[in-house]
Design a protein around this motif. Structure first.
Motif, PDB file in Angstrom:
ATOM      1  N   PRO A  82       0.838  -1.190   0.000  1.00 46.33           N
ATOM      2  CA  PRO A  82       0.000   0.000   0.000  1.00 46.33           C
ATOM      3  C   PRO A  82       0.879   1.249   0.000  1.00 46.33           C
ATOM      4  O   PRO A  82       2.094   1.152   0.226  1.00 46.33           O
ATOM      5  CB  PRO A  82      -0.760  -0.119   1.336  1.00 46.33           C
ATOM      6  N   ASN A 121      -4.207  -2.364  -5.708  1.00 42.86           N
ATOM      7  CA  ASN A 121      -4.256  -1.018  -6.288  1.00 42.86           C
ATOM      8  C   ASN A 121      -2.966  -0.659  -7.019  1.00 42.86           C
ATOM      9  O   ASN A 121      -1.929  -1.227  -6.685  1.00 42.86           O
ATOM     10  CB  ASN A 121      -4.460   0.009  -5.152  1.00 42.86           C
ATOM     11  N   GLY A 219     -12.618   5.309   0.356  1.00 39.08           N
ATOM     12  CA  GLY A 219     -11.385   4.619   0.729  1.00 39.08           C
ATOM     13  C   GLY A 219     -10.528   5.522   1.618  1.00 39.08           C
ATOM     14  O   GLY A 219     -10.019   5.098   2.656  1.00 39.08           O
ATOM     15  N   ALA A 220     -10.402   6.786   1.215  1.00 33.97           N
ATOM     16  CA  ALA A 220      -9.567   7.741   1.957  1.00 33.97           C
ATOM     17  C   ALA A 220     -10.134   7.976   3.357  1.00 33.97           C
ATOM     18  O   ALA A 220      -9.368   8.164   4.313  1.00 33.97           O
ATOM     19  CB  ALA A 220      -9.491   9.054   1.189  1.00 33.97           C
ATOM     20  N   VAL A 223      -8.862   5.152   5.452  1.00 37.18           N
ATOM     21  CA  VAL A 223      -7.407   5.290   5.654  1.00 37.18           C
ATOM     22  C   VAL A 223      -7.143   6.369   6.704  1.00 37.18           C
ATOM     23  O   VAL A 223      -6.312   6.204   7.604  1.00 37.18           O
ATOM     24  CB  VAL A 223      -6.686   5.647   4.322  1.00 37.18           C
ATOM     25  N   GLY A 229      -3.302   1.679   7.520  1.00 41.21           N
ATOM     26  CA  GLY A 229      -3.677   0.712   6.480  1.00 41.21           C
ATOM     27  C   GLY A 229      -4.976   1.143   5.858  1.00 41.21           C
ATOM     28  O   GLY A 229      -5.517   2.205   6.181  1.00 41.21           O
ATOM     29  N   SER A 230      -5.484   0.315   4.944  1.00 41.75           N
ATOM     30  CA  SER A 230      -6.734   0.689   4.292  1.00 41.75           C
ATOM     31  C   SER A 230      -7.826  -0.310   4.669  1.00 41.75           C
ATOM     32  O   SER A 230      -7.591  -1.267   5.405  1.00 41.75           O
ATOM     33  CB  SER A 230      -6.526   0.779   2.779  1.00 41.75           C
ATOM     34  N   ALA A 231      -9.018  -0.076   4.121  1.00 43.99           N
ATOM     35  CA  ALA A 231     -10.192  -0.896   4.456  1.00 43.99           C
ATOM     36  C   ALA A 231      -9.955  -2.362   4.129  1.00 43.99           C
ATOM     37  O   ALA A 231      -9.244  -2.672   3.165  1.00 43.99           O
ATOM     38  CB  ALA A 231     -11.386  -0.385   3.660  1.00 43.99           C
ATOM     39  N   TYR A 232     -10.522  -3.248   4.926  1.00 44.56           N
ATOM     40  CA  TYR A 232     -10.398  -4.673   4.561  1.00 44.56           C
ATOM     41  C   TYR A 232     -11.667  -5.493   4.755  1.00 44.56           C
ATOM     42  O   TYR A 232     -11.900  -6.440   4.028  1.00 44.56           O
ATOM     43  CB  TYR A 232      -9.218  -5.338   5.275  1.00 44.56           C
TER      44      TYR A 232
END
Ligand code: TXD
Length: 319
Positions: A82, A121, A219-220, A223, A229-232
């Motif tokens: 990421p 991504n 998404g942001a 974050v 980290g980002s969404a999971y």
């Protein structure tokens, strides 16, 4: 009948969540693959140890070698890095493109008959590169973004209207990112299009515009909250919906990054469009008429995906 085999290429946050969901839904046996030694093995064992409590049967294998994915029916790809502070989008693109090259070679060698769902991504460019590196049929390689983006849209709409998320449909087109195109006139509450709901006084145009923007920035937003980290959870649920539609030949109508060959005026690119996913992979691409404003937004989105693909081609001239 033998159980399905589902290979998860990348065993990070999304990979681990996918592995757990596959067990809970009894979709098949799971291979967790990663370059990190111990992570796929540890996550696999941990989830397998939850199975007696939750009452599901699935085998878990953790691996650092591609051989383990041999004969997989579905491969879900989250491998990559990421973005970290100080990294440009191009840095990320370059690194993850190399990862796609390795993943593509692994799938080509060991799971050429699989249905492949890419999540890494920058999504639309990575799925395009992965298809070329793997050489799998274009209808068997697709990208997950639209199910997630429309789920976020549906969640925000259900909150605004105070109705069940189940009765809200959301329609999102285009690339995954700031330029995605949520289509309000094709999004509904129990079949009533959003513009009609504005007329009925359920909401205002301004509030809808704000929801559309929040969806684009979905998404942001995560974050910003998580910081590391980002969404999971929602990304994993979304990919599972696609895998399940393929494995059970449900022929669900799901938006995904699909290979376009002239549809929507786009050639040889992966862009988010509504599709039918069944035993044949991406069996159909649904082409709808866009009005002028929608077409303009879609064109902008396609141009940004084209820019990313061009950047890939500059780094890997064999693409
Ligand atoms: O809608 C969407 N498509 C997305 C995409 C929504 C959310 C997150 N999205 C992207 O998914 C995100 O930007 C990342 O590119 C991927 C995976 O997200 P995740 O949160 O699972 O990332 P992690 O936890 O960093 O996991 C990535 C794993 C990690 O365990 C690495 O060791 C591994 O990938 N990795 C590799 N595995 C195999 N082979 C190689 N070369 C490799 N490099 C790293």
């Amino acid at each position: 009948m033998a159980r399905n085999k589902i290979a998860l290429i990348g065993s990070g946050m999304i990979g681990g969540t996918l592995a757990h969901m596959i067990g809970l839904k009894e979709l098949g046996d799971v291979v967790l693959f990663d370059i990190a030694d111990g992570i796929p093995q540890g996550k696999g064992l941990d989830i397998a140890e939850s199975a007696p409590v939750d009452g599901f049967d699935a085998k878990y294998v953790g691996a650092n070698s591609y051989e383990a994915i041999k004969g997989a029916d579905v491969c879900i790809v989250t491998a990559g890095v990421p973005r970290k502070p100080g990294m440009s989008r191009d840095d990320l693109l370059g690194i993850n493109l190399k990862v796609m090259e390795q993943v593509g070679a692994g799938i080509k060698k060991y799971a050429p008959d699989a249905f492949v769902i890419c999540i890494t991504n920058p999504l639309d460019a990575m799925v395009w590169a992965l298809q070329q590196f793997s050489g799998l049929p274009k209808n068997k390689v697709c990208g997950m973004a639209g199910v997630l983006d429309s789920a976020r849209f549906r969640h925000f709409l259900a909150e605004e209207f105070d109705v069940s998320v189940e009765d809200v449909t959301g329609f999102v087109l285009g690339g995954h990112g700031d330029t995605m195109v949520p289509l309000t006139r094709y999004s509904t509450v129990a079949g009533i299009p959003l513009p009609d709901l504005v007329k009925m006084g359920w909401t205002t145009k301004e509030k809808l515009d704000a929801i559309v923007q929040r969806t684009r920035d979905g998404g942001a937003e995560i974050v910003g909250l998580l910081k590391t980290g980002s969404a999971y959870y929602a990304p994993a649920s979304s990919a599972i919906a696609m895998a399940e539609s393929y494995l059970k030949d449900k022929k669900r109508v799901l938006p995904c990054a699909a290979h376009l060959n002239g549809q929507y005026g786009v050639k040889n690119m992966y862009v988010g469009v509504p599709t039918v996913i069944g035993a044949g992979g991406v069996e159909r691409i649904i082409e709808i008429d866009l009005n002028k404003t929608e077409q303009k937004m879609f064109d902008k989105s396609v141009a940004s995906v084209a820019g990313l693909c061009e950047a890939c081609a500059n780094i890997a001239p064999n693409l």
